[in-house]
Design a protein around this motif. Sequence first.
Motif, PDB file in Angstrom:
ATOM      1  N   PRO A  14       0.830  -1.201   0.000  1.00 39.22           N
ATOM      2  CA  PRO A  14       0.000   0.000   0.000  1.00 39.22           C
ATOM      3  C   PRO A  14       0.870   1.259   0.000  1.00 39.22           C
ATOM      4  O   PRO A  14       2.033   1.234   0.431  1.00 39.22           O
ATOM      5  CB  PRO A  14      -0.807  -0.107   1.298  1.00 39.22           C
ATOM      6  N   GLU A  16       0.865   3.768   1.864  1.00 41.03           N
ATOM      7  CA  GLU A  16       1.325   4.150   3.202  1.00 41.03           C
ATOM      8  C   GLU A  16       2.668   3.513   3.542  1.00 41.03           C
ATOM      9  O   GLU A  16       3.516   4.129   4.190  1.00 41.03           O
ATOM     10  CB  GLU A  16       0.291   3.748   4.272  1.00 41.03           C
ATOM     11  N   TYR A  19       5.514   5.154   1.457  1.00 40.04           N
ATOM     12  CA  TYR A  19       5.748   6.470   2.060  1.00 40.04           C
ATOM     13  C   TYR A  19       6.500   6.316   3.381  1.00 40.04           C
ATOM     14  O   TYR A  19       7.477   7.034   3.635  1.00 40.04           O
ATOM     15  CB  TYR A  19       4.417   7.189   2.278  1.00 40.04           C
ATOM     16  N   GLN A  20       6.066   5.398   4.200  1.00 34.30           N
ATOM     17  CA  GLN A  20       6.703   5.165   5.503  1.00 34.30           C
ATOM     18  C   GLN A  20       8.186   4.838   5.336  1.00 34.30           C
ATOM     19  O   GLN A  20       9.024   5.322   6.102  1.00 34.30           O
ATOM     20  CB  GLN A  20       5.980   4.031   6.231  1.00 34.30           C
ATOM     21  N   PHE A  90       1.796  13.068   3.620  1.00 33.96           N
ATOM     22  CA  PHE A  90       1.045  11.956   3.039  1.00 33.96           C
ATOM     23  C   PHE A  90      -0.409  12.358   2.809  1.00 33.96           C
ATOM     24  O   PHE A  90      -1.079  12.875   3.702  1.00 33.96           O
ATOM     25  CB  PHE A  90       1.096  10.719   3.934  1.00 33.96           C
ATOM     26  N   VAL A  91      -0.870  12.121   1.589  1.00 36.36           N
ATOM     27  CA  VAL A  91      -2.269  12.328   1.211  1.00 36.36           C
ATOM     28  C   VAL A  91      -2.733  11.001   0.621  1.00 36.36           C
ATOM     29  O   VAL A  91      -2.091  10.468  -0.290  1.00 36.36           O
ATOM     30  CB  VAL A  91      -2.418  13.465   0.177  1.00 36.36           C
ATOM     31  N   ALA A  92      -3.817  10.465   1.141  1.00 42.94           N
ATOM     32  CA  ALA A  92      -4.250   9.115   0.776  1.00 42.94           C
ATOM     33  C   ALA A  92      -4.413   8.902  -0.726  1.00 42.94           C
ATOM     34  O   ALA A  92      -4.068   7.846  -1.248  1.00 42.94           O
ATOM     35  CB  ALA A  92      -5.543   8.763   1.500  1.00 42.94           C
ATOM     36  N   ASP A  93      -4.924   9.891  -1.454  1.00 43.76           N
ATOM     37  CA  ASP A  93      -5.178   9.664  -2.881  1.00 43.76           C
ATOM     38  C   ASP A  93      -4.036  10.109  -3.788  1.00 43.76           C
ATOM     39  O   ASP A  93      -3.942   9.667  -4.924  1.00 43.76           O
ATOM     40  CB  ASP A  93      -6.483  10.333  -3.310  1.00 43.76           C
ATOM     41  N   LYS A  94      -3.115  10.977  -3.288  1.00 44.47           N
ATOM     42  CA  LYS A  94      -2.020  11.428  -4.146  1.00 44.47           C
ATOM     43  C   LYS A  94      -1.022  12.239  -3.324  1.00 44.47           C
ATOM     44  O   LYS A  94      -1.324  13.326  -2.873  1.00 44.47           O
ATOM     45  CB  LYS A  94      -2.569  12.272  -5.291  1.00 44.47           C
ATOM     46  N   THR A  95       0.176  11.689  -3.134  1.00 47.09           N
ATOM     47  CA  THR A  95       1.227  12.381  -2.391  1.00 47.09           C
ATOM     48  C   THR A  95       2.264  12.883  -3.388  1.00 47.09           C
ATOM     49  O   THR A  95       2.906  12.079  -4.074  1.00 47.09           O
ATOM     50  CB  THR A  95       1.883  11.435  -1.368  1.00 47.09           C
ATOM     51  N   PRO A 118      -2.463   5.353  -4.529  1.00 44.46           N
ATOM     52  CA  PRO A 118      -2.926   3.972  -4.352  1.00 44.46           C
ATOM     53  C   PRO A 118      -3.524   3.408  -5.636  1.00 44.46           C
ATOM     54  O   PRO A 118      -4.002   4.155  -6.497  1.00 44.46           O
ATOM     55  CB  PRO A 118      -4.001   4.098  -3.268  1.00 44.46           C
ATOM     56  N   CYS A 123       0.087   0.178  -4.928  1.00 45.64           N
ATOM     57  CA  CYS A 123       0.267   1.603  -5.240  1.00 45.64           C
ATOM     58  C   CYS A 123       1.225   1.760  -6.412  1.00 45.64           C
ATOM     59  O   CYS A 123       1.852   0.796  -6.856  1.00 45.64           O
ATOM     60  CB  CYS A 123       0.774   2.370  -4.018  1.00 45.64           C
TER      61      CYS A 123
END
Length: 170
Positions: A14, A16, A19-20, A90-95, A118, A123
């Motif tokens: 995912p 997240e 990004y993490q 972080f933005v759930a739909d587009k970072t 995602p 993703c």
Amino acid sequence: MARRLSYSARYEHPAEKIYQAQMQREYWDALMVQFRELTPISNVEEFESGDDGMRVVLKQTITRDMLPPVAQTVMKKDMVITRVETLGAFVADKTPGTYTASIPAGPGSLNGEQVLFPTETGCTVRKTTEVKVFLPFINGKLEQLMLINLVDLFRGEAEFIAEWVSKNLA
């Protein structure tokens, strides 16, 4: 005339998790250890992360003898590449993020934007790059060479982060 490249890396993880990973200094240090197999002088020069995102400065040295002949005609010394990469909060739909690469006294520029988003199966990170070389007659050859090497770099980094996430964040 600048040349452009669009590259997408797809992950089963995912957004997240990807990004993490990039928000951790340990990830970038491990990536530089991996890079040292090809460019022995590869280091994280700066790293910052927080609620508003991440910024990392990477420095790699490619000795002149490792450069392709066409690049050796331009670079009379070792090539020191400084890369700056960012990711926003972080933005759930587009970072969103950016990246640049510079070479002191280098004859060109490299800039790009990246987006982490995602998908149904995990993703994707989409990178859009623009390279420009300011040398008449050989600019097109050098730009094309840079883009070919970028695809290899992006592919290698995509494989590395997928494996790193599996080992460290699963």
